[in-house]
Design a protein around this motif. Structure first.
Motif, PDB file in Angstrom:
ATOM      1  N   GLY A 516       0.797  -1.200   0.000  1.00 32.26           N
ATOM      2  CA  GLY A 516       0.000   0.000   0.000  1.00 32.26           C
ATOM      3  C   GLY A 516       0.836   1.259   0.000  1.00 32.26           C
ATOM      4  O   GLY A 516       2.070   1.219   0.119  1.00 32.26           O
ATOM      5  N   ILE A 600      -9.180   2.867  -0.475  1.00 28.88           N
ATOM      6  CA  ILE A 600      -9.255   1.446  -0.097  1.00 28.88           C
ATOM      7  C   ILE A 600      -9.557   0.579  -1.319  1.00 28.88           C
ATOM      8  O   ILE A 600      -8.983  -0.509  -1.472  1.00 28.88           O
ATOM      9  CB  ILE A 600     -10.308   1.237   1.011  1.00 28.88           C
ATOM     10  CG1 ILE A 600      -9.910   2.005   2.282  1.00 28.88           C
ATOM     11  CG2 ILE A 600     -10.477  -0.242   1.324  1.00 28.88           C
ATOM     12  CD1 ILE A 600      -8.572   1.584   2.845  1.00 28.88           C
ATOM     13  N   HIS A 603      -6.558  -0.085  -3.289  1.00 31.60           N
ATOM     14  CA  HIS A 603      -5.677  -1.055  -2.625  1.00 31.60           C
ATOM     15  C   HIS A 603      -6.236  -2.477  -2.695  1.00 31.60           C
ATOM     16  O   HIS A 603      -5.687  -3.382  -2.046  1.00 31.60           O
ATOM     17  CB  HIS A 603      -5.441  -0.658  -1.161  1.00 31.60           C
ATOM     18  CG  HIS A 603      -4.460   0.468  -1.008  1.00 31.60           C
ATOM     19  ND1 HIS A 603      -4.755   1.769  -1.355  1.00 31.60           N
ATOM     20  CD2 HIS A 603      -3.157   0.488  -0.552  1.00 31.60           C
ATOM     21  CE1 HIS A 603      -3.705   2.538  -1.107  1.00 31.60           C
ATOM     22  NE2 HIS A 603      -2.721   1.797  -0.619  1.00 31.60           N
ATOM     23  N   GLY A 605      -9.101  -3.506  -1.519  1.00 26.55           N
ATOM     24  CA  GLY A 605      -9.894  -3.859  -0.345  1.00 26.55           C
ATOM     25  C   GLY A 605     -11.276  -3.244  -0.389  1.00 26.55           C
ATOM     26  O   GLY A 605     -11.758  -2.828  -1.444  1.00 26.55           O
ATOM     27  N   CYS A 621     -11.850  -1.184   7.605  1.00 25.50           N
ATOM     28  CA  CYS A 621     -11.166  -1.324   6.314  1.00 25.50           C
ATOM     29  C   CYS A 621     -10.579  -2.732   6.243  1.00 25.50           C
ATOM     30  O   CYS A 621      -9.895  -3.180   7.171  1.00 25.50           O
ATOM     31  CB  CYS A 621     -10.050  -0.295   6.175  1.00 25.50           C
ATOM     32  SG  CYS A 621     -10.607   1.413   6.316  1.00 25.50           S
ATOM     33  N   LEU A 623      -8.132  -5.113   3.993  1.00 29.76           N
ATOM     34  CA  LEU A 623      -7.079  -5.041   2.982  1.00 29.76           C
ATOM     35  C   LEU A 623      -6.479  -6.420   2.751  1.00 29.76           C
ATOM     36  O   LEU A 623      -6.290  -7.188   3.707  1.00 29.76           O
ATOM     37  CB  LEU A 623      -5.986  -4.072   3.418  1.00 29.76           C
ATOM     38  CG  LEU A 623      -6.399  -2.599   3.568  1.00 29.76           C
ATOM     39  CD1 LEU A 623      -5.276  -1.823   4.246  1.00 29.76           C
ATOM     40  CD2 LEU A 623      -6.742  -2.005   2.212  1.00 29.76           C
TER      41      LEU A 623
END
Length: 631
Positions: A516, A600, A603, A605, A621, A623
């Motif tokens: 990330g 997010i 990434h 997610g 969140c 991920l």
């Protein structure tokens, strides 16, 4: 077959007139009486005159019977079957009266004359029946021929050499030649026929299957060319020998012209649509290597439409960094025989970069006939728009971070002020240790070491702030999510204290790293923390607390959870909290949570929001770990 159609044109006018008069409606009494009276009277009179004439000429019984048979046959052609039988009996009586001894008497002197009279009666009845049967067949054939003349399609009968035997009214109307002009002529020479295949092949197919259909081009008498949809049927005799060909056809010239006009129109619209959508089409025969391009495809690759397109010609334009991938995809398509889709770049002669997206589908998969049909789309503008959008989103995210830093100014000042104050304090202490008698260098050395540590701490705080404020391109690297949490906690500590909100941090040990962007993930967490703190302003009815947690989800993903004890989410607007420009704050922009979701999502997610069982809301969140991101 020939006699079928020729019979429609034989006969004589007096017989037809006689037949129409004799065949009046039998159910009308006046007509029936007229027919009976006239028919029997005429028959008796005719046979009587023949008998008297033969008697006067001195003919013997055999000659007289021959004359009577001829008369009966002629009368049978126009009379009814009952009348024919009656006249046969009357003829026997006349022969007995005039020619069987004793003459002029109905007696029979010799018994051997009885078989002769009976034989004549049977023969006359048989001949009458055969004549009437032949006449009935002729009537049927005439009716068939008349019906063939009623159709607007052409009906033509020709022998195996192509000589026309029958030519209906539809053929006259379509081609302009009358029957008298067409019958006896070779059809292909008369109509200047153009065939879709060699005539020998068509004839062989006709002899093999007995049928053939297709489209021909014929020429009218005035020179006009017609497109004809024709069907051929082979006629054979009882022994299977080919005798003639029945050919039917209808004019499809107007339909063909309409189809051609439609195809031209469709091609025009398709070319225009491809030009407007920057999409070209192509065909690729893998086995022969033949490549076909549409006009727009030539325009996309910026090649002259007069050249022959090839894969090597395409490779001249492919970006050097995409050449190997291009060859690999084309190679797999030629061996695995499956649809493919990919995107690559072109370097044009002027140095411009084009982004192309190619989609292809297997059309035929046969030995030596693997063929692809596909489309190539110029997506350069779309990619440029995506880059501009990404830039705008990055700028918006930076502005949001700067705004957030403004809100955190007190915390930042406190974080920077603490190490500065410690540096000043340690400096003053060092001076005192130097003025001390005797000087104490060890204490001075320790104070200087503390000053260096506090200076480095201040430098790190400034670095973090500058990182959050600067423009970035979103560089993703492996990082520990717990480190991101610790960075944010130190930046927001003063804000937490000023709002008198207890902060609880629970960091799971041994979390797998994530791929990330540290700054972007810091921005997400800062936004969630600030929202949680602000949501608890004015809450006095229950204990306030803000918690930040990290952990592992059941599927192996890494979780970052921010939980507050505020007023919670309004159920009416719970589904809109991540929408852009939607805010429940009086002076909110409505971009914070929307940017969080975009970050997010980028990434790999997802972020979810839900109300707690008692008070407040939870934002989580999720991920993927580094291993999944790389895969």
């Amino acid at each position: 077959m020939t006699s079928l159609f020729q019979a429609a044109h034989r006969g004589n006018r007096w017989r037809d007139a006689w037949t129409r008069w004799m065949r009046a409606d039998l159910f009308e009494p006046p007509s029936l009486a007229r027919r009976l009276v006239f028919g029997w009277a005429a028959g008796f009179l005719t046979l009587g005159l023949l008998s008297w004439l033969c008697y006067r000429l001195g003919l013997d019984v055999i000659a007289a019977e021959s004359v009577f048979l001829i008369a009966i046959v002629l009368i049978s052609l126009v009379g009814s079957f009952v009348m024919s039988i009656g006249l046969c009996v009357v003829a026997v009586l006349y022969i007995d009266y005039y020619f069987i001894k004793p003459v002029l008497s109905f007696d029979v002197q010799y018994k051997q004359d009885m078989p002769a009279l009976l034989t004549f009666l049977i023969a006359s009845l048989a001949i009458t029946g055969l004549v009437r049967h032949v006449r009935a067949l002729g009537d049927v054939r005439s009716e068939q021929a008349r019906l063939l003349d009623l159709t607007h399609d052409t009906v033509i009968v020709r022998d195996m050499d192509g000589v026309i035997l029958f030519w209906n009214y539809g053929a006259e109307e379509m081609y302009g030649w009358k029957k008298r002009d067409a019958i006896g002529k070779n059809i292909h020479q008369l109509l200047k026929t153009r065939f879709p295949a060699p005539l020998d092949e068509i004839t062989a197919s006709l002899l093999r299957t007995g049928r053939w259909d297709g489209e021909l081009v014929h020429t009218r008498r005035d020179g006009t060319e017609l497109s004809i949809a024709t069907r051929w049927s082979l006629q054979r005799n009882g022994n299977g020998r080919a005798l003639a060909t029945l050919e039917t056809g209808n004019d499809i010239t107007a339909r063909k012209e309409a189809e051609q006009a439609l195809r031209r129109s469709q091609a025009t619209y398709l070319a225009e649509a491809q030009r407007l959508s920057h999409t070209g089409s192509f065909g690729w025969n893998v086995w022969s290597g033949e490549v076909v391009w549409s006009e727009q495809t030539f325009r996309i690759f910026e090649f002259d439409p007069g050249i022959v397109p090839t894969l090597e010609l395409v490779l001249q334009r492919v970006h050097p960094d995409d050449v190997e991938r291009f060859r690999d995809i084309i190679g797999r398509a030629s061996t695995h025989k499956q649809d493919f889709e990919f995107e690559f770049r072109l370097v044009m002669p002027d140095g411009a970069i084009k982004h192309l997206q190619v989609v292809a589908h297997v059309m035929r998969d046969e030995p030596e006939r693997l063929h692809y049909a596909g489309a190539v789309m110029d997506v350069t503008q779309a990619r440029q728009s995506e880059q501009q959008l990404h830039h705008a989103q990055s700028e918006l995210a930076r502005v949001t971070r700067v705004t957030t830093l403004g809100e955190l100014s007190a915390s930042i000042a406190h974080e920077v002020g603490q190490p500065l104050a410690a540096i000043v304090t340690n400096g003053e202490a060092c001076l005192r240790w130097l003025d001390h008698q005797p000087p104490q260098p060890d204490e001075v050395r320790a104070g200087i070491a503390r000053m260096i540590g506090e200076g480095r701490r201040a430098t790190e705080i400034v670095r973090r702030i500058r990182t959050l404020a600067r423009k970035d391109t979103g560089q993703k690297t492996p990082l520990e999510l717990n480190d991101v949490v610790n960075d944010v906690v130190s930046l927001t500590q003063r804000e937490v204290l000023s709002h008198q909100v207890p902060l609880r941090v629970r960091l799971a040990p041994l979390l797998p790293p994530v791929l990330g962007d540290r700054v972007q993930l810091q921005q997400v967490l800062i936004n969630l923390v600030m929202n949680g703190i602000q949501s608890m302003d004015g809450i006095t009815g229950w204990t306030r607390e803000l918690s930040i947690e990290t952990g592992l989800a059941p599927g192996g993903n890494v979780t970052l959870t921010v939980r507050d004890c505020g007023a919670g989410l309004d159920p009416r607007h719970a589904e809109r909290v991540f929408d852009a420009f939607f805010s429940t704050k009086p002076h909110g922009m409505g971009m914070g949570l929307s940017i969080c979701r975009s970050i997010i999502d980028a990434h790999g997610g997802k972020i979810v929001a839900l109300n707690n069982e008692t008070h407040g809301a939870t934002f989580q969140c999720i991920l993927p770990p580094l291993a999944k991101s790389v895969a």
